[in-house]
Design a protein around this motif. Sequence first.
Motif, PDB file in Angstrom:
ATOM      1  N   ARG A  35      49.144  15.165  19.161  1.00 29.05           N
ATOM      2  CA  ARG A  35      50.517  15.634  19.326  1.00 29.05           C
ATOM      3  C   ARG A  35      51.250  14.713  20.299  1.00 29.05           C
ATOM      4  O   ARG A  35      50.791  14.445  21.404  1.00 29.05           O
ATOM      5  N   ASN A  37      53.601  13.258  23.078  1.00 28.59           N
ATOM      6  CA  ASN A  37      54.158  13.739  24.337  1.00 28.59           C
ATOM      7  C   ASN A  37      55.608  13.279  24.432  1.00 28.59           C
ATOM      8  O   ASN A  37      55.895  12.136  24.794  1.00 28.59           O
ATOM      9  N   CYS A  60      54.984  21.155  12.907  1.00 32.31           N
ATOM     10  CA  CYS A  60      55.176  20.633  14.262  1.00 32.31           C
ATOM     11  C   CYS A  60      55.684  19.198  14.174  1.00 32.31           C
ATOM     12  O   CYS A  60      54.937  18.297  13.772  1.00 32.31           O
ATOM     13  N   GLU A  62      56.172  17.010  16.359  1.00 31.14           N
ATOM     14  CA  GLU A  62      55.462  16.058  17.216  1.00 31.14           C
ATOM     15  C   GLU A  62      54.032  15.805  16.767  1.00 31.14           C
ATOM     16  O   GLU A  62      53.352  14.938  17.324  1.00 31.14           O
ATOM     17  N   MET A  91      48.725  23.763  17.110  1.00 28.61           N
ATOM     18  CA  MET A  91      50.085  23.453  17.554  1.00 28.61           C
ATOM     19  C   MET A  91      51.079  24.546  17.167  1.00 28.61           C
ATOM     20  O   MET A  91      52.209  24.560  17.671  1.00 28.61           O
ATOM     21  N   LYS A 115      48.211  23.633  24.693  1.00 26.62           N
ATOM     22  CA  LYS A 115      49.446  24.416  24.530  1.00 26.62           C
ATOM     23  C   LYS A 115      50.319  24.315  25.777  1.00 26.62           C
ATOM     24  O   LYS A 115      51.546  24.301  25.685  1.00 26.62           O
ATOM     25  N   GLN A 118      52.158  21.107  25.591  1.00 27.60           N
ATOM     26  CA  GLN A 118      53.162  21.221  24.523  1.00 27.60           C
ATOM     27  C   GLN A 118      54.381  21.982  25.035  1.00 27.60           C
ATOM     28  O   GLN A 118      55.526  21.597  24.780  1.00 27.60           O
TER      29      GLN A 118
END
Length: 466
Positions: A35, A37, A60, A62, A91, A115, A118
């Motif tokens: 994922r 950043n 998601c 990202e 995610m 998480k 995220q």
Amino acid sequence: MELPEAFKEKMKNLMGEAYESLLDSYDQPESKGIRTNTLKLEPEELANKLPFKTQGVNWCREGFYIDHTVRPGKNPHYYAGLYYVQEPTAMAAVEVLDPKPGDWVLDLCAAPGGKSTQIGARLQGTGVLVANELVNTRAGILSTNIERMGLTNAIVTNEFPERLVDSFYQSFDKILVDAPCSGEGMFRKDPGALADWSLERVDRCMGKQEKILESAHRLLKPGGVLVYSTCTFSPEENEQMIEAFIEKYPYTLETIELPGIIDHGRVEWTHKQQQEIAKTLRIMPMTVKGEGHFIAKLIKSTVVTDTIEIKPGYAKSRLKKATRIELQDYNDFAKNNLAAEFSKAFEDRLYLLGEHLYAIPEGVVLERIANLKLLRTGLHLGTFKKNRFEPGYALAMALKLSQAKNVCDLTDEELAYQYLKGEALNLEATKGWVLVGYEGYSLGFGKASEGLIKNHYPKGLRIRKK
């Protein structure tokens, strides 16, 4: 895969004709993902930088799928905090929570930090994130991941959820409860979850989940959002847990719709057949490329009457406001090494914990959290040593290279690995502290003198080999 007989019998009774499809899913390779950043870059930029192929995750923006043979934790961009290695369906819970800049958000069962980081990226350095983890060793990993990803507004606590209530009663706009569970949805990915599973474990998890949700209710503001998620198929921990919760507390369920996810909560698996349960989400490995999860989104009533008594008074915080004299060495460092706008953003929020200097998140009352076990309170800027200030790893990871005055931006991957191993760099740089980066992104600090950059990458994070 050899599944427990009691689990197979239970799922066969629940799923009927779909049971064989579930069994077949266990023979497929696990789904791996990363994922982006977004505190550091956009997904399109990341995809162009990576030496391996990626495929977007529907729910998601990202997120990316990567091949299950790729080792993403062996790339310098990982250590620069450009991405977090995360299973793609994991995610989804934060997508449902939908944190916004300025929110106060609690991740109640936060380790290892997927998480939490995220959520932190969505907050964009504003508001407050409290990331709590009960298990000591896991809380340490959580704190390190928050630092690597460059979060500046996070508090990491190591507490039982109920211990947070006196400090944060009805404080949060949004709460994520990624509850400890029997892990049935992770059997393919985590052999430990398979080995530990039993019907008795399901019962034990239910007891923990009930207590955690009770604490979450007391911590959430009226009108706030509570997202409950698990990585189990068990109705006792999913639909039945939520059914019991909304009977006891003033919440309504909100329908969840995520692109590419088609399964919803099963009303027929509850005790009282409440139709609202169909608003929850099930992520099933037969219909989605990923592991198994359950998600419920609950909205707390704006009219809440609690009888809880909050302990009066305040404890004395171990953190104390730093005086101008105490800050002299830091101010000298900041003047010589940091862009003025970066240090100015924190100048009224500088606190000392012994020799350590922190920039605490805006709006946090330190006395209110003084009785909690705190692993991190905002951004750790560094440490005062005899007649000098030594900048910390967390500061390096929060900085953009453009925010430092003395930079060594490596473009050679081998030199990046050399730095990450803790070795000195035979490179010319202006004498003093140097922010070492790789291809435009921070890795950590070094100190330059006479054609050598001495390594200040944390010893506990150094890699042994490429």
